[in-house]
Design an enzyme around this catalytic site. Structure first.
Site, PDB file in Angstrom:
ATOM      1  N   ASP A  45       0.842  -1.212   0.000  1.00 34.64           N
ATOM      2  CA  ASP A  45       0.000   0.000   0.000  1.00 34.64           C
ATOM      3  C   ASP A  45       0.870   1.252   0.000  1.00 34.64           C
ATOM      4  OD1 ASP A  45      -2.590  -1.128   2.312  1.00 34.64           O
ATOM      5  OD2 ASP A  45      -2.488  -1.193   0.129  1.00 34.64           O
ATOM      6  N   GLU A  68      -5.647   6.934   0.028  1.00 32.25           N
ATOM      7  CA  GLU A  68      -6.130   6.203   1.204  1.00 32.25           C
ATOM      8  C   GLU A  68      -5.121   6.198   2.357  1.00 32.25           C
ATOM      9  OE1 GLU A  68      -7.467   2.181   0.509  1.00 32.25           O
ATOM     10  OE2 GLU A  68      -8.480   2.148   2.441  1.00 32.25           O
ATOM     11  N   ASP A 121      -6.534   4.903  -4.702  1.00 32.91           N
ATOM     12  CA  ASP A 121      -6.486   3.745  -3.809  1.00 32.91           C
ATOM     13  C   ASP A 121      -5.304   2.903  -4.272  1.00 32.91           C
ATOM     14  OD1 ASP A 121      -6.843   1.703  -2.050  1.00 32.91           O
ATOM     15  OD2 ASP A 121      -9.018   1.561  -2.339  1.00 32.91           O
ATOM     16  N   ILE A 123      -3.966   0.192  -3.106  1.00 30.48           N
ATOM     17  CA  ILE A 123      -4.428  -1.197  -3.236  1.00 30.48           C
ATOM     18  C   ILE A 123      -5.876  -1.230  -2.808  1.00 30.48           C
ATOM     19  CG2 ILE A 123      -4.308  -3.586  -2.407  1.00 30.48           C
ATOM     20  CD1 ILE A 123      -1.416  -3.451  -2.249  1.00 30.48           C
ATOM     21  N   ASP A 124      -6.745  -1.392  -3.788  1.00 34.27           N
ATOM     22  CA  ASP A 124      -8.161  -1.560  -3.500  1.00 34.27           C
ATOM     23  C   ASP A 124      -8.420  -3.068  -3.466  1.00 34.27           C
ATOM     24  OD1 ASP A 124     -10.905  -1.091  -3.242  1.00 34.27           O
ATOM     25  OD2 ASP A 124     -11.191  -1.195  -5.412  1.00 34.27           O
ATOM     26  N   THR A 126      -7.788  -5.021  -0.458  1.00 32.25           N
ATOM     27  CA  THR A 126      -6.669  -5.531   0.354  1.00 32.25           C
ATOM     28  C   THR A 126      -6.841  -7.006   0.710  1.00 32.25           C
ATOM     29  OG1 THR A 126      -6.596  -3.340   1.320  1.00 32.25           O
ATOM     30  CG2 THR A 126      -5.374  -5.056   2.464  1.00 32.25           C
ATOM     31  N   HIS A 210     -19.202  -6.355   3.011  1.00 30.92           N
ATOM     32  CA  HIS A 210     -19.169  -5.163   2.150  1.00 30.92           C
ATOM     33  C   HIS A 210     -20.421  -5.034   1.291  1.00 30.92           C
ATOM     34  CE1 HIS A 210     -14.455  -5.137   2.344  1.00 30.92           C
ATOM     35  NE2 HIS A 210     -15.031  -4.881   3.499  1.00 30.92           N
ATOM     36  N   SER A 234     -12.419  -5.856  -5.033  1.00 27.79           N
ATOM     37  CA  SER A 234     -11.913  -4.614  -5.623  1.00 27.79           C
ATOM     38  C   SER A 234     -12.742  -4.078  -6.792  1.00 27.79           C
ATOM     39  CB  SER A 234     -10.452  -4.774  -6.071  1.00 27.79           C
ATOM     40  OG  SER A 234     -10.375  -5.358  -7.367  1.00 27.79           O
ATOM     41  N   LYS A 237     -14.523  -5.437 -10.291  1.00 30.33           N
ATOM     42  CA  LYS A 237     -15.942  -5.613 -10.610  1.00 30.33           C
ATOM     43  C   LYS A 237     -16.419  -4.578 -11.630  1.00 30.33           C
ATOM     44  CE  LYS A 237     -17.082  -5.655  -6.078  1.00 30.33           C
ATOM     45  NZ  LYS A 237     -15.779  -5.908  -5.425  1.00 30.33           N
ATOM     46  N   ARG A 251     -23.787  -3.276  -4.935  1.00 21.39           N
ATOM     47  CA  ARG A 251     -23.129  -3.033  -3.649  1.00 21.39           C
ATOM     48  C   ARG A 251     -24.141  -2.344  -2.747  1.00 21.39           C
ATOM     49  NH1 ARG A 251     -17.693  -2.983  -2.937  1.00 21.39           N
ATOM     50  NH2 ARG A 251     -16.935  -2.103  -0.994  1.00 21.39           N
ATOM     51  N   ASP A 266     -12.613   4.244  -3.720  1.00 25.13           N
ATOM     52  CA  ASP A 266     -13.110   2.894  -4.014  1.00 25.13           C
ATOM     53  C   ASP A 266     -13.997   2.872  -5.256  1.00 25.13           C
ATOM     54  OD1 ASP A 266     -11.864   1.518  -1.947  1.00 25.13           O
ATOM     55  OD2 ASP A 266     -13.484   1.893  -0.527  1.00 25.13           O
TER      56      ASP A 266
HETATM   57  P1  AMP Z   1     -14.507  -5.013  -2.153  1.00 25.06           P
HETATM   58  O1  AMP Z   1     -13.196  -5.540  -2.590  1.00 25.06           O
HETATM   59  O2  AMP Z   1     -15.427  -4.676  -3.272  1.00 25.06           O
HETATM   60  O3  AMP Z   1     -15.153  -5.864  -1.114  1.00 25.06           O
HETATM   61  O4  AMP Z   1     -14.253  -3.583  -1.516  1.00 25.06           O
HETATM   62  C1  AMP Z   1     -13.151  -3.274  -0.754  1.00 25.06           C
HETATM   63  C2  AMP Z   1     -13.416  -1.955  -0.099  1.00 25.06           C
HETATM   64  O5  AMP Z   1     -14.545  -2.040   0.729  1.00 25.06           O
HETATM   65  C3  AMP Z   1     -12.324  -1.468   0.792  1.00 25.06           C
HETATM   66  O6  AMP Z   1     -11.439  -0.654   0.073  1.00 25.06           O
HETATM   67  C4  AMP Z   1     -13.050  -0.676   1.879  1.00 25.06           C
HETATM   68  O7  AMP Z   1     -12.817   0.713   1.747  1.00 25.06           O
HETATM   69  C5  AMP Z   1     -14.514  -0.936   1.593  1.00 25.06           C
HETATM   70  N1  AMP Z   1     -15.337  -1.231   2.777  1.00 25.06           N
HETATM   71  C6  AMP Z   1     -14.929  -1.398   4.049  1.00 25.06           C
HETATM   72  N2  AMP Z   1     -15.991  -1.608   4.867  1.00 25.06           N
HETATM   73  C7  AMP Z   1     -17.096  -1.551   4.108  1.00 25.06           C
HETATM   74  C8  AMP Z   1     -18.504  -1.685   4.374  1.00 25.06           C
HETATM   75  N3  AMP Z   1     -18.964  -1.937   5.597  1.00 25.06           N
HETATM   76  N4  AMP Z   1     -19.359  -1.577   3.332  1.00 25.06           N
HETATM   77  C9  AMP Z   1     -18.896  -1.345   2.082  1.00 25.06           C
HETATM   78  N5  AMP Z   1     -17.585  -1.222   1.771  1.00 25.06           N
HETATM   79  C10 AMP Z   1     -16.686  -1.324   2.762  1.00 25.06           C
HETATM   80 MG    MG Z   2     -10.268   0.284  -1.397  1.00 31.98          MG
END
Ligand code: AMP
Ligand code: MG
Length: 318
Positions: A45, A68, A121, A123-124, A126, A210, A234, A237, A251, A266
Site C-alpha cells: 500500500d 487512502e 487507492d 491497493i483496492d 486488500t 461489504h 476490488s 468488478k 453493492r 473505491d
Molecule cells: P470489495 O473488494 O469490493 O469488497 O471492496 C473493498 C473496499 O470495501 C475497501 O477498500 C473498503 O474501503 C470498503 N469497505 C470497508 N468496509 C465496508 C462496508 N462496511 N461496506 C462497504 N464497503 C466497505
Molecule cells: Mg479500497
C-alpha cells in the site's frame, strides 16, 4: 486529445505501482499468510502510494491528491524497519529514492477534495491482495465534481485465457479501453447489451460484510439475471461490467453497517470506466455519486453499476 498528459502520467504511475505490488505479493505475502501478519500488505500500500504520488507531484504540482494512506505511523521509530522495507521496494523502480522522500511522497496523498484533484487507492481490495485473489490500483482525476480520467490496474484479472493483468483507461467523452497491464494495444470496450446475451451475470464483493448478499441476489433475479453471481474483490468488478463480462454490479449497504458511506477512491476510476463503456452508475436511490463533497460519498448510499439497459428495472426492484 484532452487530458492526454494526465492520462499518460496516470497510466505509467499505475503500471509502476502494480509492478511493486506484484513483487511484494510474490516475495512476502505467502510468508505473511502463514504468520497471519498483515504487515506486507501495508508495505505494498505504502509503496504504491509513494510511487503514484511521486509521479503526480512531479507532473502536476498544483493538484491535490486524496489517497487512502498516510505516513504518520511509518515515520515513528518503531516502524523504522517497515519503512526501510517500503523504501527498498520503491527503490526497485526509483533507485535513488530515500526513506524521507518515500514518506513525503506518501503524505502528498493527504490532500483535500478541491475543484481539481486526484483520488487514489494504492491497493483496492486488500483482502483479495492477501488471499491471492483480485485487487486493483485505482487512480482518477476529478474536476468540479466530474470524473475526467480514470485508470484501473488489475494485476490478477483475466478475461481471456493466457492473459493475466489488465488495465482499464477512460477519459470523459473519449471512451474506455482495456489493455494488458504490462503494455500493449488498447482495445475499445463496451458494456454487454441485453440483446447480445440471454445469459446476463452480476458481480458482487467476496467479502460479505461489504454488501447485502441475500438482497443482491433477490434484486438481480428481479431484474432478470438468473445465474449465480461472480464474486470478486476490488474495482475489478467495475472492469467486468465495463468490458461486458457482467451486466450488473450490486453493492447494497450491509445490514451490519447500514450507515457506512463509500470512499471516493473505491469508486471514481471504476465509475468513469463503466460510464465511458456505455453503462450507468448510481446509488441505491438512483442518484449520481457526488465526488465533490470530501473523501466519503456522504450523499449516497450503496452503489448500482450496470450496462444501462437493466438499470431502471434494478432500481425499481430495489
Ligand atoms: P470489495 O473488494 O469490493 O469488497 O471492496 C473493498 C473496499 O470495501 C475497501 O477498500 C473498503 O474501503 C470498503 N469497505 C470497508 N468496509 C465496508 C462496508 N462496511 N461496506 C462497504 N464497503 C466497505
Ligand atoms: Mg479500497
Amino acid at each position: 486529445m484532452p487530458y492526454e498528459s494526465e492520462k499518460q502520467i496516470a497510466i505509467q504511475a499505475v503500471q509502476a505501482a502494480a509492478q511493486l505490488c506484484e513483487q511484494v505479493r510474490r516475495e512476502i505475502v505467502p510468508e505473511a499468510i502463514e504468520k497471519k501478519d498483515k504487515s506486507p500488505v501495508t508495505v505494498a500500500d505504502f509503496g504504491a502510494q509513494a510511487l503514484i504520488c511521486r509521479a503526480l507531484s512531479t507532473a502536476f504540482p498544483q493538484d491535490a491528491v486524496v489517497g487512502e494512506e498516510d505516513a504518520a505511523e511509518l515515520r515513528t521509530p518503531e516502524m523504522a524497519e517497515r519503512l526501510a522495507q517500503v523504501t527498498q521496494y520503491v527503490q526497485a523502480i526509483v533507485p535513488d529514492a530515500t526513506a524521507e522522500q518515500v514518506t513525503d511522497w506518501i503524505d502528498h496523498g493527504n490532500g483535500q477534495v478541491a475543484s481539481r484533484y486526484w483520488t487514489l487507492d494504492p491497493i483496492d481490495g486488500t483482502k483479495g491482495f492477501l488471499r491471492g485473489d483480485q485487487y486493483a490500483i485505482a487512480l482518477a482525476l476529478i474536476e468540479d465534481g466530474e470524473i475526467k480520467v480514470g485508470v484501473l490496474g488489475c494485476p490478477a484479472l483475466s478475461f481471456t485465457e493466457g492473459q493475466t493483468g489488465l488495465m482499464g483507461v477512460a477519459v470523459r467523452g473519449a471512451g474506455a479501453t482495456l489493455s494488458p497491464l504490462a503494455g500493449g494495444t488498447p482495445q475499445s470496450i463496451q458494456v454487454v447489451s441485453a440483446e447480445q446475451s440471454d445469459n446476463l451475470r452480476f458481480v458482487e464483493s467476496v467479502e460479505s460484510g461489504h454488501g447485502d448478499q441475500s438482497r443482491q441476489a433477490a434484486v438481480a433475479k428481479a431484474a432478470g439475471i438468473t445465474q449465480d453471481s461472480l464474486r470478486m474483490d476490488s474495482q475489478a468488478k467495475y472492469m467486468a461490467v465495463a468490458a461486458g463480462e457482467a451486466a450488473l454490479y450490486l453493492r447494497l449497504p450491509s445490514p451490519k453497517t447500514p450507515d457506512y458511506r463509500e470512499k471516493i477512491w473505491d469508486h471514481a476510476a471504476g465509475v468513469i470506466l463503466v460510464e465511458e463503456s456505455g453503462g450507468r452508475v448510481t446509488d441505491i436511490a438512483g442518484k449520481s455519486l457526488d465526488f465533490s463533497l470530501g473523501a466519503k460519498l456522504v450523499n449516497n448510499q450503496g452503489v448500482v453499476v450496470s450496462n444501462g439497459s437493466i438499470h431502471d428495472p434494478v432500481l425499481a426492484a430495489l
